[in-house]
Design a protein around this motif. Sequence first.
Motif, PDB file in Angstrom:
ATOM      1  N   UNK B 251      40.285  46.786  14.514  1.00 59.92           N
ATOM      2  CA  UNK B 251      39.478  46.338  15.648  1.00 59.92           C
ATOM      3  C   UNK B 251      39.032  44.893  15.498  1.00 59.92           C
ATOM      4  N   UNK B 308      31.671  53.885  12.361  1.00 60.81           N
ATOM      5  CA  UNK B 308      32.033  53.071  13.517  1.00 60.81           C
ATOM      6  C   UNK B 308      31.848  53.885  14.793  1.00 60.81           C
ATOM      7  N   UNK B 430      30.497  50.992  24.341  1.00 56.07           N
ATOM      8  CA  UNK B 430      29.673  50.095  23.529  1.00 56.07           C
ATOM      9  C   UNK B 430      30.369  48.773  23.248  1.00 56.07           C
ATOM     10  N   UNK B 431      31.705  48.772  23.214  1.00 57.48           N
ATOM     11  CA  UNK B 431      32.383  47.512  22.893  1.00 57.48           C
ATOM     12  C   UNK B 431      32.490  46.596  24.107  1.00 57.48           C
ATOM     13  N   UNK B 456      22.109  43.983  38.260  1.00 58.43           N
ATOM     14  CA  UNK B 456      22.181  42.694  38.920  1.00 58.43           C
ATOM     15  C   UNK B 456      22.290  42.902  40.432  1.00 58.43           C
ATOM     16  N   UNK B 457      23.248  43.730  40.824  1.00 58.53           N
ATOM     17  CA  UNK B 457      23.336  44.086  42.235  1.00 58.53           C
ATOM     18  C   UNK B 457      24.070  45.402  42.421  1.00 58.53           C
ATOM     19  N   UNK B 459      26.591  47.631  44.700  1.00 57.54           N
ATOM     20  CA  UNK B 459      27.640  47.484  45.710  1.00 57.54           C
ATOM     21  C   UNK B 459      27.642  48.671  46.672  1.00 57.54           C
ATOM     22  N   UNK B 507      33.422  51.419  41.983  1.00 54.90           N
ATOM     23  CA  UNK B 507      32.339  50.620  41.419  1.00 54.90           C
ATOM     24  C   UNK B 507      31.035  50.890  42.184  1.00 54.90           C
ATOM     25  N   UNK B 510      26.661  46.275  39.514  1.00 57.10           N
ATOM     26  CA  UNK B 510      26.955  45.363  38.433  1.00 57.10           C
ATOM     27  C   UNK B 510      25.700  45.215  37.590  1.00 57.10           C
ATOM     28  N   UNK B 567      48.960  43.785  55.122  1.00 57.28           N
ATOM     29  CA  UNK B 567      47.824  43.367  54.308  1.00 57.28           C
ATOM     30  C   UNK B 567      48.117  43.302  52.808  1.00 57.28           C
ATOM     31  N   UNK B 624      51.762  47.095  37.739  1.00 56.15           N
ATOM     32  CA  UNK B 624      51.928  45.952  38.632  1.00 56.15           C
ATOM     33  C   UNK B 624      52.058  44.654  37.843  1.00 56.15           C
ATOM     34  N   UNK B 627      50.522  41.001  41.162  1.00 55.16           N
ATOM     35  CA  UNK B 627      49.218  40.759  41.759  1.00 55.16           C
ATOM     36  C   UNK B 627      48.887  41.523  43.019  1.00 55.16           C
ATOM     37  N   UNK B 628      49.499  42.688  43.258  1.00 54.86           N
ATOM     38  CA  UNK B 628      49.101  43.444  44.447  1.00 54.86           C
ATOM     39  C   UNK B 628      48.813  44.912  44.153  1.00 54.86           C
ATOM     40  N   UNK B 629      48.851  45.286  42.890  1.00 57.43           N
ATOM     41  CA  UNK B 629      48.494  46.636  42.447  1.00 57.43           C
ATOM     42  C   UNK B 629      49.448  47.719  42.917  1.00 57.43           C
TER      43      UNK B 629
END
Lengths: 205, 693
Positions: B251, B308, B430-431, B456-457, B459, B507, B510, B567, B624, B627-629
């Motif tokens: 690790x 650990x 934890x990591x 923080x906020x 969603x 999500x 945050x 899209x 992917x 860049x479009x998943x």
Amino acid sequence: MYKSRLFLLLGLVMAFTACKKEDSDAVTPALEALTFTNLAAPGDVIDRTTGQVTQTNPFIYFSFEKGTTVSASENWDIGFKGTTLIFNSGVSGSGQGGAVIKTGTFDELTEAPESTEFRQDTNSEFAVPTGSDNGWYNYSGPPTFLITPIAGRIIMVKTFDGKYAKVEVLSYYKDAPTQPNALSDQSATYTFRYMYQADGSRTLK
Amino acid sequence: MKIPTITLIIVILNTYNIFGQSNRKDSLKAIELSEIVVTATRTERQLGSLTTPLTLIKKQQIQTLGALRLTEVLQEQTGLAIINDHGQGIQMQGFDPDYTLILIDGEPLVGRTAGTLELSRIAVNNIKQIEVVKGPSSSLYGSEALAGVINIITDDPDRTEGGLNVQYGANQTLNVNGQVSFKHKKLGVYLFADRYSSQGYDLNPETYGATVEPFFNHTFQSKIKYQFNSNLKLTLSGRLFQETQEQRSDIGNTTPLIVSGEGTQTDGNFLMTLDQKLGKNLKMQYRLYHTIYDTESGLRYENDQQIFDQSFFKQRFTRPEVVANYFLNDQHFLTLGVGGTLESVRATRYEGERRFNTQYIFGQYEWTPAKNLTVLGGARLDMHSVYGQQLSPKFSTRYQLVPWLALRGSVGVGFKAPDFRQLYLNFTNTTVGYTVFGTEEVVAGVERFTQAGEILNIFTDPANFTTLNPERSVAYNFGVDMQWKNGLKAEVNLFRNDIENLIETQIVARKTNNQSIFSYLNLREVFTQGAEVNVTYQLFKNLQIKGGYQYLIAKDKTVVDQLNRGEIFKRDPQTLITTRVTNSEYGGLFNRSRHMANIRLFYTYKSITASLRTIYRGRYGLGDLNGNQILDADNEYVAGYWLWNTSVAKEFGQVLRLQVGVDNLLDFRNETMIPGIAGRLWYVRAGFNFARK
């Protein structure tokens, strides 16, 4: 027979109008799309076992007008640090900046949105949200741990002095490798394409 | 002499299917007609009479493969692919391993890691037969039977005999197992013990740690049968599996920092069954089942032996059930069942002990209005303590059009209940520092973080996460079974599954450390559809050839909609130019092969049996890269591959059987993309059998 004639007619009409449009636009020369490579903006160093920040790194600032990185005391438009992007207004700066993400290709998004659509960085959320799939990037997690700019996400930017630009992040790794490796390639090193409109209009083409 | 009801039914069904038996010369066909299976209807039925597709794998076939674990048997079957995701599971009709119910003697195995039930936990030398039912069977089995059901039927103590098998092969893999079966008048006893160990293998020696670390495991199984009288029979069976595997990893960020330790897993089950006949037409079965799954793992730093990570997971599952089979006359057969399930889990990642329970009833009515027509309808109602009610109906039929051709069709609903993880997980990494909450924990959890000033906020309002519905599918299967007098047999099955409410992480908020809090939501809708073909042909007297092929399309409906709206984009990695992805470029869900096939030759000459089998897995999406998943570019695929396996065995009388074999004969390897394939593996095996005549 009749149908094909109709299409021919339609085609002629379109060709005619298209020509006309080009003529009227000829007065303003097309803006140039520029690519900036290897803007290195490492994020804060975090201890993997404790989760504590062990080294704080500065934002790296960029000015569209100058086309280069600038210092924090100069007029900057966009700041980079790790995967976080900030814009010169709100909690991030004293300018009139802002940003909003649009979906489309760089070429087809030819106009910046209305001024009211732009967002500012606030304490609760950045104009370009952080986190995988929220803003400009996706984080793949294990096993590849790659940060990939989401294709088709264009960041519309309002500069420090209220002018407009558009930005497409192309790569998060040094020299924009075709097959990036998150473990060996230098990360937080941006390659991006941008277009800047100096005349204050919203036209971006 | 009393003829048990169930035998009667089989005899009756037999008469519907004797068309092929006019050709008595074909002994193979006669054998296949008499195959009895239980999984499709929860009663004993002839393989050839079913309204739903079922693959039967008999003990002899398992032996021919030289297989030691269940994965090795299943990977050679048409339409099944082994998927490596937190363990080796099976993909069926394009569904992930989470959606196939795994049964031992009709009762479910528990202990899934991130949805996958590790199938190499299951030894195969005590298996009488494996039945694979494709298409949803929630109308009989409830949750998880969405893609299908794999039922492992263990050996019965129906005569007195004993056996010992020793197998040794590559990677210092050693398997020793023995079984004793005892039958005396009303009592039957069966005991089985198995030890399996391996040094594992390492495909990437330049990185620290092996691809598969050394391990050993034991399996014990026992079964006691007592026939009180012709109307009452008691069966007790127990199984225990225990495995210990070394764990180590590096690790360190720049300089090596080694953590190592051991992981153990224990999987046990106990089943008590009482079979009772009440009069000529009614048969009752009372079942009580209990199963456990425990894991423990401890990792310490090698330099100072400080801890650990330490974790445990304990799952318990108990189910009493009563099933009644009522045989009205030649034409009407009714099955009714009622039962309950109590499940609990305690684990490092859960707050205290979490429990839920289910009560259920199910019914199935089988109607045979004419000799060549069977109609079957059934439904099951599950009442769950957390997510409420779930009704799963199914309707199926089989029609013998002409003596050599029969049609099958079914429409059914399958479901998968939200699991403990999705409901109750309370886990902070934890990591990295992210947090995941089950939907029942998220409101309180986010509140705690808010109180501590660590949010923080937000969603998505955590209150939106409180109702998690079961994942649900509607499935259509249509099949044709053909059987010609020359011994050629072909089965075709077309399938379509529409799945809704797929549970995914979403999500929530945050945190101040810039990491996210996640929970689960019913989000996506996907479909899978395709065709499966199986052909068997007795080429010569000594040579049988089997072939299979599956064509599969599996797509995310949301992605298809987005593509239609223009899209989704892709970025060329060379030019860095972004363009729109068209619908035809979309390759569907990752990890699904459009084409899978197998060709298997079995040769028998006197006391010698030999086999040569090849399995093809067509190219499939890995992840992917543009860049479009979604899967849309050629470099996002893993290339298709063939695996060749072979074996030869010779029997010396009834007592000794010697076998040699090689799996992955051509030493196919793809170290980075398919670490589950170890390369060429040879083995030798000796089997001793002691039977009392």
